[in-house]
Design a protein around this motif. Sequence first.
Motif, short mmCIF file in Angstrom:
data_model
loop_
_atom_site.label_atom_id
_atom_site.label_comp_id
_atom_site.label_asym_id
_atom_site.label_seq_id
_atom_site.Cartn_x
_atom_site.Cartn_y
_atom_site.Cartn_z
N ASN A 1 -2.73 13.79 -0.42
CA ASN A 1 -2.16 12.43 -0.58
C ASN A 1 -3.46 11.70 -0.18
N LYS A 2 -3.84 10.82 -1.10
CA LYS A 2 -4.62 9.74 -1.32
C LYS A 2 -4.45 8.42 -1.13
N GLU A 3 -4.70 7.36 -0.65
CA GLU A 3 -4.56 6.27 -0.22
C GLU A 3 -4.75 5.15 -1.35
N LEU A 4 -3.30 4.08 -1.88
CA LEU A 4 -3.08 3.85 -2.85
C LEU A 4 -3.23 2.34 -2.16
N GLU B 1 0.39 -0.73 0.08
CA GLU B 1 0.35 0.25 0.45
C GLU B 1 1.05 0.99 -0.06
N GLY B 2 0.24 2.25 -0.55
CA GLY B 2 1.14 4.16 -0.81
C GLY B 2 0.01 4.86 -0.74
N ALA B 3 0.45 5.67 -1.64
CA ALA B 3 -0.59 6.93 -1.38
C ALA B 3 -0.25 7.60 -2.77
N VAL B 4 -0.62 7.93 -2.79
CA VAL B 4 -0.65 9.39 -4.71
C VAL B 4 -1.03 10.16 -4.11
N ASN B 5 -0.11 11.14 -4.48
CA ASN B 5 -0.39 12.30 -3.66
C ASN B 5 -0.22 13.91 -5.17
N ILE C 1 0.89 18.44 -10.83
CA ILE C 1 1.38 17.23 -10.18
C ILE C 1 1.74 16.25 -9.61
N PHE C 2 1.09 15.34 -10.02
CA PHE C 2 0.31 13.54 -9.75
C PHE C 2 1.52 13.14 -9.17
N THR C 3 1.85 12.18 -7.84
CA THR C 3 3.15 12.06 -7.70
C THR C 3 2.35 10.33 -7.30
N ILE C 4 3.05 9.46 -8.13
CA ILE C 4 2.74 7.77 -7.34
C ILE C 4 3.62 7.51 -6.42
N ASP C 5 3.78 7.35 -5.29
CA ASP C 5 4.44 6.21 -4.06
C ASP C 5 5.37 7.30 -3.90
N LYS C 6 5.41 8.24 -3.05
CA LYS C 6 5.74 9.90 -3.10
C LYS C 6 6.75 9.55 -1.89
N TYR C 7 6.19 8.05 -0.83
CA TYR C 7 6.92 8.12 0.48
C TYR C 7 8.31 7.15 -0.03
N ASN C 8 8.29 6.61 -0.62
CA ASN C 8 8.65 5.08 -2.04
C ASN C 8 8.34 3.98 -0.53
N SER C 9 7.10 3.95 -0.49
CA SER C 9 6.48 2.51 0.41
C SER C 9 5.97 1.41 -0.25
N THR C 10 6.29 0.80 -1.86
CA THR C 10 5.01 0.38 -2.28
C THR C 10 5.51 -0.79 -2.53
N GLY C 11 7.39 -0.95 -2.75
CA GLY C 11 8.03 -1.85 -3.39
C GLY C 11 8.34 -0.94 -5.19
N ASP C 12 7.53 0.05 -4.82
CA ASP C 12 7.60 0.32 -6.81
C ASP C 12 9.17 1.20 -7.83
N ALA C 13 9.79 -0.63 -8.55
CA ALA C 13 10.96 -0.11 -8.32
C ALA C 13 11.50 0.66 -9.53
N TYR C 14 10.23 1.57 -10.51
CA TYR C 14 11.03 2.28 -11.32
C TYR C 14 10.18 3.95 -11.02
N THR D 1 -8.30 3.07 -9.42
CA THR D 1 -8.61 4.88 -9.67
C THR D 1 -8.86 5.07 -8.50
N ILE D 2 -8.14 6.86 -8.48
CA ILE D 2 -8.18 8.17 -7.32
C ILE D 2 -8.10 8.56 -7.56
N GLY D 3 -9.32 9.51 -7.21
CA GLY D 3 -10.60 11.49 -7.64
C GLY D 3 -10.40 12.54 -6.94
N PHE D 4 -9.48 13.55 -7.13
CA PHE D 4 -9.36 14.03 -6.06
C PHE D 4 -10.28 15.48 -6.00
N ASP D 5 -10.62 16.21 -5.01
CA ASP D 5 -11.44 17.10 -5.03
C ASP D 5 -10.97 18.51 -4.33
#
Length: 125
Positions: A68-71, A49-53, A97-110, A81-85
Motif C-alpha cells: 500500500n502507498k498513501e493517498l 486520506e486513503g491508500a492505493v494498493n 492489480i492496482f486498487t484505489i481505496d481498498k479499505y473504503n476510507s476516502t469517501g469515494d462513492a463509486y 501520482t504514486i510510484g511503486f518499486d
Amino acid sequence: MFNGDPPDLIFDMEYDLIPNEGTAGQWYSPIVTVKNVSRGDCHAETTDEGAVNLKIRNDSSVVVFDKNKELISLPDGATYTIGFDAIIEIPGIYELIFTIDKYNSTGDAYKANNVLKRTVSIGEK
C-alpha cells in the motif's frame, strides 16, 4: 449550505507509466496517477486520506508483491501520482492489480472503477 457531488476516485491514464516489460532481479517501478472527479453538475467533494494498493501475481496466481502507498486527501479535479518499486526475481508473465481505496476510507462513492489491471513480461537477467 452547499454540498458537492460525491467524490469519484479514478486512475488518470494520461499520466500513468506502467512499463509492459522488465528484467528479473532489477527494479520494476510502475507509476499511477489518481484523480478526484465529479459525476454530476457540481464539484466533487474533497476525499479523505486513503491508500492505493499494488499486487503483483505470477501466472500461477501466487502474490509476489503486495504493498500500500498513501493517498492524500484530494479536492475536486486534483491528482496525486504514486510510484511503486518492486524487484521480481523470476522471469515470467505477471499481472499487476492496482486498487484505489481498498479499505473504503476516502469517501469515494463509486467503487466500480477502482481497479486497474495490467500484464507485464519479466525477462531473463
